[in-house]
Design a protein around this motif. Structure first.
Motif, PDB file in Angstrom:
ATOM      1  N   ILE A 133      32.508  34.762  39.793  1.00  0.00           N
ATOM      2  CA  ILE A 133      33.348  33.538  38.923  1.00  0.00           C
ATOM      3  C   ILE A 133      33.863  35.082  37.317  1.00  0.00           C
ATOM      4  O   ILE A 133      35.491  34.481  37.365  1.00  0.00           O
ATOM      5  N   VAL A 134      33.525  36.507  37.491  1.00  0.00           N
ATOM      6  CA  VAL A 134      34.148  37.548  36.580  1.00  0.00           C
ATOM      7  C   VAL A 134      34.838  37.968  37.500  1.00  0.00           C
ATOM      8  O   VAL A 134      36.369  38.313  36.691  1.00  0.00           O
ATOM      9  N   TYR A 135      35.297  37.835  38.504  1.00  0.00           N
ATOM     10  CA  TYR A 135      36.534  39.212  39.352  1.00  0.00           C
ATOM     11  C   TYR A 135      37.642  38.229  39.081  1.00  0.00           C
ATOM     12  O   TYR A 135      38.970  38.096  39.067  1.00  0.00           O
ATOM     13  N   VAL A 136      37.263  36.204  39.516  1.00  0.00           N
ATOM     14  CA  VAL A 136      38.237  35.384  39.002  1.00  0.00           C
ATOM     15  C   VAL A 136      39.540  35.838  37.376  1.00  0.00           C
ATOM     16  O   VAL A 136      40.183  35.096  38.040  1.00  0.00           O
ATOM     17  N   VAL A 137      38.602  35.353  36.801  1.00  0.00           N
ATOM     18  CA  VAL A 137      38.751  35.847  35.216  1.00  0.00           C
ATOM     19  C   VAL A 137      39.532  36.869  34.976  1.00  0.00           C
ATOM     20  O   VAL A 137      40.344  37.014  34.448  1.00  0.00           O
ATOM     21  N   MET A 138      39.156  37.685  36.035  1.00  0.00           N
ATOM     22  CA  MET A 138      39.513  39.600  36.070  1.00  0.00           C
ATOM     23  C   MET A 138      40.738  38.980  36.149  1.00  0.00           C
ATOM     24  O   MET A 138      41.962  39.843  35.728  1.00  0.00           O
ATOM     25  N   VAL A 139      40.792  39.256  37.617  1.00  0.00           N
ATOM     26  CA  VAL A 139      42.036  38.584  38.477  1.00  0.00           C
ATOM     27  C   VAL A 139      43.464  37.897  37.233  1.00  0.00           C
ATOM     28  O   VAL A 139      44.595  38.690  37.735  1.00  0.00           O
ATOM     29  N   ALA A 140      42.498  37.157  36.613  1.00  0.00           N
ATOM     30  CA  ALA A 140      44.064  36.141  35.743  1.00  0.00           C
ATOM     31  C   ALA A 140      43.979  37.263  34.548  1.00  0.00           C
ATOM     32  O   ALA A 140      45.176  36.557  33.936  1.00  0.00           O
ATOM     33  N   THR A 141      43.232  38.116  34.409  1.00  0.00           N
ATOM     34  CA  THR A 141      43.556  38.503  33.087  1.00  0.00           C
ATOM     35  C   THR A 141      44.691  39.146  33.464  1.00  0.00           C
ATOM     36  O   THR A 141      45.764  40.104  31.790  1.00  0.00           O
ATOM     37  N   PHE A 142      44.109  40.170  33.797  1.00  0.00           N
ATOM     38  CA  PHE A 142      45.194  41.831  34.296  1.00  0.00           C
ATOM     39  C   PHE A 142      45.513  41.893  35.677  1.00  0.00           C
ATOM     40  O   PHE A 142      46.375  42.695  35.493  1.00  0.00           O
ATOM     41  N   ARG A 143      46.365  40.803  35.627  1.00  0.00           N
ATOM     42  CA  ARG A 143      47.659  40.249  36.656  1.00  0.00           C
ATOM     43  C   ARG A 143      47.490  40.777  38.054  1.00  0.00           C
ATOM     44  O   ARG A 143      48.536  41.015  38.528  1.00  0.00           O
ATOM     45  N   SER A 144      45.785  41.215  38.149  1.00  0.00           N
ATOM     46  CA  SER A 144      46.797  42.351  39.582  1.00  0.00           C
ATOM     47  C   SER A 144      44.755  42.313  40.039  1.00  0.00           C
ATOM     48  O   SER A 144      43.631  42.133  39.660  1.00  0.00           O
ATOM     49  N   LEU A 145      44.939  42.378  41.675  1.00  0.00           N
ATOM     50  CA  LEU A 145      43.572  42.022  42.774  1.00  0.00           C
ATOM     51  C   LEU A 145      42.589  43.607  42.743  1.00  0.00           C
ATOM     52  O   LEU A 145      41.892  43.744  42.927  1.00  0.00           O
ATOM     53  N   ARG A 146      43.719  44.546  42.206  1.00  0.00           N
ATOM     54  CA  ARG A 146      42.696  46.306  42.387  1.00  0.00           C
ATOM     55  C   ARG A 146      41.822  46.455  41.207  1.00  0.00           C
ATOM     56  O   ARG A 146      40.943  46.838  41.355  1.00  0.00           O
ATOM     57  N   GLN A 147      42.205  46.497  40.131  1.00  0.00           N
ATOM     58  CA  GLN A 147      41.580  47.091  38.339  1.00  0.00           C
ATOM     59  C   GLN A 147      40.092  45.929  38.658  1.00  0.00           C
ATOM     60  O   GLN A 147      39.744  46.599  38.233  1.00  0.00           O
ATOM     61  N   ASN A 180      45.495  50.354  29.979  1.00  0.00           N
ATOM     62  CA  ASN A 180      46.310  49.718  30.372  1.00  0.00           C
ATOM     63  C   ASN A 180      47.774  49.035  28.913  1.00  0.00           C
ATOM     64  O   ASN A 180      48.835  50.008  29.438  1.00  0.00           O
ATOM     65  N   GLN A 181      46.845  49.155  28.065  1.00  0.00           N
ATOM     66  CA  GLN A 181      47.876  48.655  26.543  1.00  0.00           C
ATOM     67  C   GLN A 181      48.700  50.459  26.813  1.00  0.00           C
ATOM     68  O   GLN A 181      50.182  50.607  25.984  1.00  0.00           O
ATOM     69  N   TYR A 182      48.015  51.550  26.638  1.00  0.00           N
ATOM     70  CA  TYR A 182      48.506  53.462  26.268  1.00  0.00           C
ATOM     71  C   TYR A 182      49.688  53.463  27.127  1.00  0.00           C
ATOM     72  O   TYR A 182      50.411  54.037  27.257  1.00  0.00           O
TER      73      TYR A 182
END
Length: 367
Positions: A206-220, A273-275
């Motif tokens: 679940i944490v991974y799925v949420v982070m994929v949606a947040t960062f729009r990346s599968l790698r990070q 990522n913001q920087y």
């Protein structure tokens, strides 16, 4: 907490004699391990009964059979209704009682049976009569006789106590057709471990799925999940140092760590990522982001550690057997994951994202 507080051993045997012997042997073997405060069996409570064993050869001389003798004794000791009679519209059972029925074992031995040949014979001449002890209660599972051995562990380390019980069980030679299985609180713990293990995997997913949606990346998000093994390392290490056995509370602590430690990693990588979006290189963004996030990450971790210290030191009283392992796991996981997140995670990020940046730079130079 578990529904049972004892380690239970279920013994199944084809006969009562085998069941009694094996149950006693297992109870003795477990007692000798000195890992149990008490060992009790379901066969400990006994009751006495009058045993009458027919001497078939002697009975045959008087034309008596086991069925005939049994029927006579049943009517003698526990008379039953042979019919009913109606008196004044009231139905009553008709029971025939023997006059001067035996009240003692001696009188029963002297009781005279009437033979089919018209004579009489003493019961003691055609049967062996005595008082025998047997288990007060018997249980069967699918038609097989069974008994249980309840072991109350001396230690809070359930894994160690279960291992001692299994070793004692292995030292007992079981006859053919006899089985012995361990259950009780030990089985409860195994089932709880399995359920919490599945919950831990589900939480990570679940944490991974949420982070994929947040960062729009599968790698990070995969890089961020590295902080979970970091946390597990510290949690297990501190638990070993403290000598607290692994239990359900420890697994609950690991489940909590999944969300706590990933939060620190998200805060760090999100700023990096913001920087980068502002035009900074991977190395510059990592240096700036880490330097700005090291203080809040450390403060958050230390605040949680200090808040859990009273629980970890066991000053909470009688509830410490639940709260102490949980607090130790969370503190150990936070300490290791915080340090490794600030050191190892930036290196991994540089390795993965820096490679992409270097490839993009080489393409630009070739163009």
């Amino acid at each position: 907490a578990f529904g049972s507080q004892t380690i239970d051993i279920t013994v199944k045997a084809p006969s009562e004699e085998t069941l009694t012997a094996v149950t006693a042997a297992i109870a003795t073997a477990v007692t000798e391990t000195k890992s149990a405060d008490s060992v009790t069996t379901s066969l400990d409570d006994t009751q006495s009964y009058i045993s009458i064993s027919i001497k078939r050869k002697e009975a045959a001389r008087y034309a008596l059979s086991e069925v005939l003798i049994g029927r006579t004794l049943t009517g003698l000791i526990a008379p039953t209704a042979i019919g009913q009679v109606v008196i004044d519209d009231v139905t009553m059972d008709l029971i025939v009682e023997t006059k001067n029925s035996p009240d003692t074992l001696g009188e029963l031995r002297k009781f005279k049976l009437t033979t089919p040949l018209g004579g009489t014979v003493l019961l003691s001449k055609v049967a062996t009569i005595g008082i025998t002890e047997t288990a007060a209660s018997r249980t069967t599972e699918r038609g097989v006789l069974s008994a249980s051995v309840a072991v109350t562990p001396t230690s809070d380390n359930l894994s160690e106590s279960t291992a001692a019980v299994n070793a004692a069980l292995a030292s007992v030679t079981l006859p053919s057709g006899t089985t012995a299985t361990v259950g009780g609180v030990s089985q409860d713990q195994v089932e709880s471990f399995q359920q919490l293990g599945l919950a831990l995997l589900a939480a990570i997913l679940i944490v991974y799925v949420v982070m994929v949606a947040t960062f729009r990346s599968l790698r990070q998000p995969l890089l961020l999940l590295v902080s979970i093994p970091f946390a597990a390392t510290g949690a297990i290490a501190l638990q070993i140092i403290s000598g607290i056995p692994l239990g359900i509370s420890s697994l609950i602590g690991l489940l909590m760590l999944v969300g706590i430690v990933v939060t620190n990693a998200i805060v760090l990588i999100d700023l990096v990522n913001q920087y980068r979006e502002r035009g900074g290189s991977v190395i510059e963004s990592l240096l700036d982001g880490t330097s700005r996030r090291v203080r809040p990450v450390l403060m958050t971790a230390l605040a949680t550690v200090f808040a859990l210290t009273p629980l970890a030191t066991g000053v909470t009283g009688s509830g410490g057997f639940i709260s102490q392992p949980l607090a130790i796991v969370v503190i150990g996981g936070l300490l290791s994951s915080t340090i490794l997140t600030l050191l190892v995670l930036p290196a991994l990020y540089s390795l993965v994202e820096g490679r992409k940046e270097r490839k993009a730079t080489r393409r630009a130079l070739k163009a």
